[in-house]
Design a protein around this motif. Sequence first.
Motif, PDB file in Angstrom:
ATOM      1  N   LEU A  39       0.839  -1.197   0.000  1.00  8.79           N
ATOM      2  CA  LEU A  39       0.000   0.000   0.000  1.00  8.79           C
ATOM      3  C   LEU A  39       0.873   1.246   0.000  1.00  8.79           C
ATOM      4  O   LEU A  39       1.799   1.374   0.804  1.00  8.79           O
ATOM      5  CB  LEU A  39      -0.917   0.008   1.234  1.00  8.79           C
ATOM      6  CG  LEU A  39      -2.046  -1.038   1.259  1.00  8.79           C
ATOM      7  CD1 LEU A  39      -2.729  -1.045   2.620  1.00  8.79           C
ATOM      8  CD2 LEU A  39      -3.075  -0.742   0.162  1.00  8.79           C
ATOM      9  N   GLU A  40       0.589   2.152  -0.913  1.00  6.48           N
ATOM     10  CA  GLU A  40       1.386   3.369  -1.047  1.00  6.48           C
ATOM     11  C   GLU A  40       0.632   4.580  -0.503  1.00  6.48           C
ATOM     12  O   GLU A  40      -0.592   4.671  -0.630  1.00  6.48           O
ATOM     13  CB  GLU A  40       1.757   3.599  -2.514  1.00  6.48           C
ATOM     14  CG  GLU A  40       2.645   2.502  -3.096  1.00  6.48           C
ATOM     15  CD  GLU A  40       3.002   2.763  -4.541  1.00  6.48           C
ATOM     16  OE1 GLU A  40       2.440   3.717  -5.120  1.00  6.48           O
ATOM     17  OE2 GLU A  40       3.844   2.016  -5.082  1.00  6.48           O
ATOM     18  N   GLY A  41       1.378   5.505   0.078  1.00  7.01           N
ATOM     19  CA  GLY A  41       0.759   6.690   0.659  1.00  7.01           C
ATOM     20  C   GLY A  41       0.917   6.711   2.163  1.00  7.01           C
ATOM     21  O   GLY A  41       1.486   5.803   2.757  1.00  7.01           O
ATOM     22  N   GLU A  42       0.402   7.768   2.790  1.00  7.99           N
ATOM     23  CA  GLU A  42       0.435   7.902   4.246  1.00  7.99           C
ATOM     24  C   GLU A  42      -0.962   7.647   4.792  1.00  7.99           C
ATOM     25  O   GLU A  42      -1.927   8.280   4.351  1.00  7.99           O
ATOM     26  CB  GLU A  42       0.916   9.296   4.644  1.00  7.99           C
ATOM     27  CG  GLU A  42       2.380   9.560   4.319  1.00  7.99           C
ATOM     28  CD  GLU A  42       3.327   8.690   5.138  1.00  7.99           C
ATOM     29  OE1 GLU A  42       3.004   8.414   6.315  1.00  7.99           O
ATOM     30  OE2 GLU A  42       4.372   8.292   4.597  1.00  7.99           O
ATOM     31  N   PHE A  43      -1.064   6.732   5.737  1.00 11.52           N
ATOM     32  CA  PHE A  43      -2.364   6.347   6.291  1.00 11.52           C
ATOM     33  C   PHE A  43      -2.332   6.536   7.809  1.00 11.52           C
ATOM     34  O   PHE A  43      -1.679   5.771   8.523  1.00 11.52           O
ATOM     35  CB  PHE A  43      -2.685   4.886   5.961  1.00 11.52           C
ATOM     36  CG  PHE A  43      -2.659   4.573   4.491  1.00 11.52           C
ATOM     37  CD1 PHE A  43      -3.783   4.770   3.709  1.00 11.52           C
ATOM     38  CD2 PHE A  43      -1.501   4.078   3.896  1.00 11.52           C
ATOM     39  CE1 PHE A  43      -3.766   4.476   2.352  1.00 11.52           C
ATOM     40  CE2 PHE A  43      -1.462   3.785   2.542  1.00 11.52           C
ATOM     41  CZ  PHE A  43      -2.607   3.984   1.760  1.00 11.52           C
ATOM     42  N   VAL A  44      -3.017   7.563   8.280  1.00 12.53           N
ATOM     43  CA  VAL A  44      -3.088   7.840   9.718  1.00 12.53           C
ATOM     44  C   VAL A  44      -4.485   7.432  10.195  1.00 12.53           C
ATOM     45  O   VAL A  44      -5.478   8.115   9.929  1.00 12.53           O
ATOM     46  CB  VAL A  44      -2.829   9.328  10.011  1.00 12.53           C
ATOM     47  CG1 VAL A  44      -2.941   9.594  11.512  1.00 12.53           C
ATOM     48  CG2 VAL A  44      -1.462   9.731   9.480  1.00 12.53           C
ATOM     49  N   PHE A  45      -4.553   6.307  10.893  1.00 13.66           N
ATOM     50  CA  PHE A  45      -5.830   5.772  11.365  1.00 13.66           C
ATOM     51  C   PHE A  45      -6.044   6.098  12.843  1.00 13.66           C
ATOM     52  O   PHE A  45      -5.106   6.037  13.657  1.00 13.66           O
ATOM     53  CB  PHE A  45      -5.865   4.249  11.200  1.00 13.66           C
ATOM     54  CG  PHE A  45      -6.082   3.774   9.796  1.00 13.66           C
ATOM     55  CD1 PHE A  45      -7.354   3.795   9.227  1.00 13.66           C
ATOM     56  CD2 PHE A  45      -5.026   3.299   9.042  1.00 13.66           C
ATOM     57  CE1 PHE A  45      -7.562   3.356   7.937  1.00 13.66           C
ATOM     58  CE2 PHE A  45      -5.218   2.847   7.750  1.00 13.66           C
ATOM     59  CZ  PHE A  45      -6.493   2.875   7.189  1.00 13.66           C
ATOM     60  N   GLU A  46      -7.291   6.438  13.181  1.00 15.65           N
ATOM     61  CA  GLU A  46      -7.726   6.606  14.571  1.00 15.65           C
ATOM     62  C   GLU A  46      -9.006   5.792  14.738  1.00 15.65           C
ATOM     63  O   GLU A  46      -9.941   5.948  13.960  1.00 15.65           O
ATOM     64  CB  GLU A  46      -8.015   8.071  14.876  1.00 15.65           C
ATOM     65  CG  GLU A  46      -6.827   9.008  14.688  1.00 15.65           C
ATOM     66  CD  GLU A  46      -7.282  10.459  14.653  1.00 15.65           C
ATOM     67  OE1 GLU A  46      -7.013  11.180  15.629  1.00 15.65           O
ATOM     68  OE2 GLU A  46      -7.924  10.847  13.655  1.00 15.65           O
ATOM     69  N   THR A  47      -9.029   4.943  15.744  1.00  8.65           N
ATOM     70  CA  THR A  47     -10.213   4.124  16.000  1.00  8.65           C
ATOM     71  C   THR A  47     -10.785   4.455  17.367  1.00  8.65           C
ATOM     72  O   THR A  47     -10.088   4.334  18.381  1.00  8.65           O
ATOM     73  CB  THR A  47      -9.880   2.623  15.957  1.00  8.65           C
ATOM     74  OG1 THR A  47      -9.352   2.286  14.678  1.00  8.65           O
ATOM     75  CG2 THR A  47     -11.134   1.791  16.211  1.00  8.65           C
ATOM     76  N   TYR A  48     -12.040   4.886  17.396  1.00 11.33           N
ATOM     77  CA  TYR A  48     -12.734   5.095  18.669  1.00 11.33           C
ATOM     78  C   TYR A  48     -13.390   3.788  19.063  1.00 11.33           C
ATOM     79  O   TYR A  48     -14.134   3.183  18.278  1.00 11.33           O
ATOM     80  CB  TYR A  48     -13.762   6.216  18.548  1.00 11.33           C
ATOM     81  CG  TYR A  48     -13.113   7.568  18.414  1.00 11.33           C
ATOM     82  CD1 TYR A  48     -12.797   8.323  19.533  1.00 11.33           C
ATOM     83  CD2 TYR A  48     -12.769   8.074  17.164  1.00 11.33           C
ATOM     84  CE1 TYR A  48     -12.164   9.551  19.415  1.00 11.33           C
ATOM     85  CE2 TYR A  48     -12.141   9.301  17.027  1.00 11.33           C
ATOM     86  CZ  TYR A  48     -11.844  10.038  18.164  1.00 11.33           C
ATOM     87  OH  TYR A  48     -11.200  11.246  18.048  1.00 11.33           O
ATOM     88  N   MET A  49     -13.092   3.325  20.269  1.00 16.38           N
ATOM     89  CA  MET A  49     -13.600   2.039  20.757  1.00 16.38           C
ATOM     90  C   MET A  49     -14.080   2.209  22.190  1.00 16.38           C
ATOM     91  O   MET A  49     -13.915   3.275  22.806  1.00 16.38           O
ATOM     92  CB  MET A  49     -12.518   0.962  20.658  1.00 16.38           C
ATOM     93  CG  MET A  49     -11.183   1.307  21.278  1.00 16.38           C
ATOM     94  SD  MET A  49     -11.094   1.166  23.079  1.00 16.38           S
ATOM     95  CE  MET A  49      -9.358   1.501  23.398  1.00 16.38           C
ATOM     96  N   SER A  50     -14.711   1.183  22.722  1.00 18.46           N
ATOM     97  CA  SER A  50     -15.036   1.156  24.147  1.00 18.46           C
ATOM     98  C   SER A  50     -14.524  -0.154  24.720  1.00 18.46           C
ATOM     99  O   SER A  50     -14.472  -1.179  24.014  1.00 18.46           O
ATOM    100  CB  SER A  50     -16.540   1.304  24.389  1.00 18.46           C
ATOM    101  OG  SER A  50     -17.246   0.159  23.966  1.00 18.46           O
ATOM    102  N   LEU A  51     -14.130  -0.137  25.971  1.00 22.15           N
ATOM    103  CA  LEU A  51     -13.520  -1.307  26.590  1.00 22.15           C
ATOM    104  C   LEU A  51     -14.504  -2.446  26.796  1.00 22.15           C
ATOM    105  O   LEU A  51     -14.096  -3.580  27.034  1.00 22.15           O
ATOM    106  CB  LEU A  51     -12.880  -0.914  27.927  1.00 22.15           C
ATOM    107  CG  LEU A  51     -11.801   0.173  27.848  1.00 22.15           C
ATOM    108  CD1 LEU A  51     -11.219   0.436  29.225  1.00 22.15           C
ATOM    109  CD2 LEU A  51     -10.693  -0.212  26.861  1.00 22.15           C
ATOM    110  N   SER A  52     -15.807  -2.156  26.705  1.00 24.70           N
ATOM    111  CA  SER A  52     -16.816  -3.200  26.862  1.00 24.70           C
ATOM    112  C   SER A  52     -17.299  -3.733  25.523  1.00 24.70           C
ATOM    113  O   SER A  52     -18.189  -4.574  25.478  1.00 24.70           O
ATOM    114  CB  SER A  52     -18.009  -2.659  27.658  1.00 24.70           C
ATOM    115  OG  SER A  52     -18.599  -1.556  26.995  1.00 24.70           O
ATOM    116  N   CYS A  53     -16.721  -3.246  24.440  1.00 23.45           N
ATOM    117  CA  CYS A  53     -17.156  -3.622  23.081  1.00 23.45           C
ATOM    118  C   CYS A  53     -16.454  -4.892  22.634  1.00 23.45           C
ATOM    119  O   CYS A  53     -15.225  -4.943  22.556  1.00 23.45           O
ATOM    120  CB  CYS A  53     -16.857  -2.478  22.119  1.00 23.45           C
ATOM    121  SG  CYS A  53     -17.036  -2.901  20.382  1.00 23.45           S
TER     122      CYS A  53
END
Length: 526
Positions: free
Chosen positions: A113-127
Amino acid sequence: MLDENLKAQLTAYMEKLTQPIELVASLDDSDKARELDALLDQIASTSERITRRDGDDARRPSFRIVRAGTDVSVGFAGIPMGHEFTSLVLALLQVGGHPVKVDGELANQVRDLEGEFVFETYMSLSCQSCPDTVQALNAMSVLNSNISHVAIDGALFQDEVEAREVMSVPTIFLNGKPFGQGRMTVEELVAKLDSGAAEREAGKIANKDAFDVLVVGGGPAGSAAAIYAARKGIRTGVAAERFGGQVLDTLSIENFISVKYTEGPQLATALEQHVREYDVDVMNLQRATKLVPASEPGGLIEVQLENGASLKSKSVILATGARWRQMGVPGEEQYRTKGVAYCPHCDGPLYKGKRVAVIGGGNSGVEAAIDLAGIVEHVTLVEFDTQMRADEVLQRKLRSLPNVDILLNAQTTEVLGDGQKATGLVYRDRGTGETHTVELAGIFVQIGLLPNTEWLKGSPVELSARGEIVIDERGQTSVPGVLAAGDATTVPYKQIVIAMGAGSTAALGAFDHLIRTSAPAAAQAA
């Protein structure tokens, strides 16, 4: 943070580190930061290959796990305990040089995969759905240094959640923009990032030889069917939209005979691992769109897929399962994941201190209301019937809670919103005919299941009035060579253990069909 037993287990895992790693902590003076500080100290004490240093991330408390001297890192904003503790352990191991368990071809796709990929994942500890997504993105960030990822505890960073209008987890942002919601595997993420992946996969599928048994669906019924078929030594394939099916969305399982307790994602992983122990061709992320029966007795049955490819087989087992039933009222679809939710365990922490409703008075609805009552300000349970159908012990518990209202004989008619998120619901009192409005931040729908059989409408396969596949005691449908099993069928009780038994029955029924037809599938395909 870690008891002695858990610390001992972590120490044993950390012996597998082959590269030095750094825990880079960005802390403040909050209680949570002090908890995280203590946790990181405990982790650092488990191996000489682990060191600590201070960081300068704006999001606090947070930390990154960095492979020393490289750009390889994984980030967590919050304290990854609960369901995310496994994500933490895997991140430590993978950043520390332990091999990432991703299929070789798929791993190469990630690396390419080419390019810059900045991922942020919002989660919950009970999920229970979030760890798969978090672990998938963490693995990708280890495989490709152009990919970075941070998993964010939405309950701890409420300001961000509200500013970004995150109302369900997991929610993924890529380079600051919304990217996806819900459980996503490495395969799904790559398919979304690599526009040519689906086309290449369709080409591979189109070139496959015919199967003796093709299972459509990868839940408990489909897994059992695949295992029983493969053990007969016949050519077996599985085409699944997502392996694990509805089990992936199940939190606790306490009635699976011989196993006192497990959780849906764990069981789904075990199912797939068991299937892959045999010579089964597993084709994931494949949605069936049409069934074409054999043109002559003993001929090949065709299953057409959404990507344009098709599969052929001497027999087919339909195990497409079911999904959460929707209310079907105005506003529901518009505000889905924006206040309308279907998993209280996953999304409940996002509604801390707010008012919510639960639709449905069966066991699932009442259990959801009880769980949510411990998190949110107030719960309104809305039941269509004049009485709840949940077990009496659950009803007593619900009625004892001071922050719960119960509305019986009430029909939800509309979900209200401001264009961005849900703000309430309208219900009709079925006794008086009057309508009422309830102001809410979230609506959790718990009204049963709907079979995944829309793609069979118009086919020769007989469906019941509820859309379920009609089967006999052998799992046979109205079409010769086509069998079915699990929650998509007319079997009266939708339970995991029953689905597994039904899948096994269908596989034996398919084998019985095969030995009464002329030739193996490969010979006919030729």
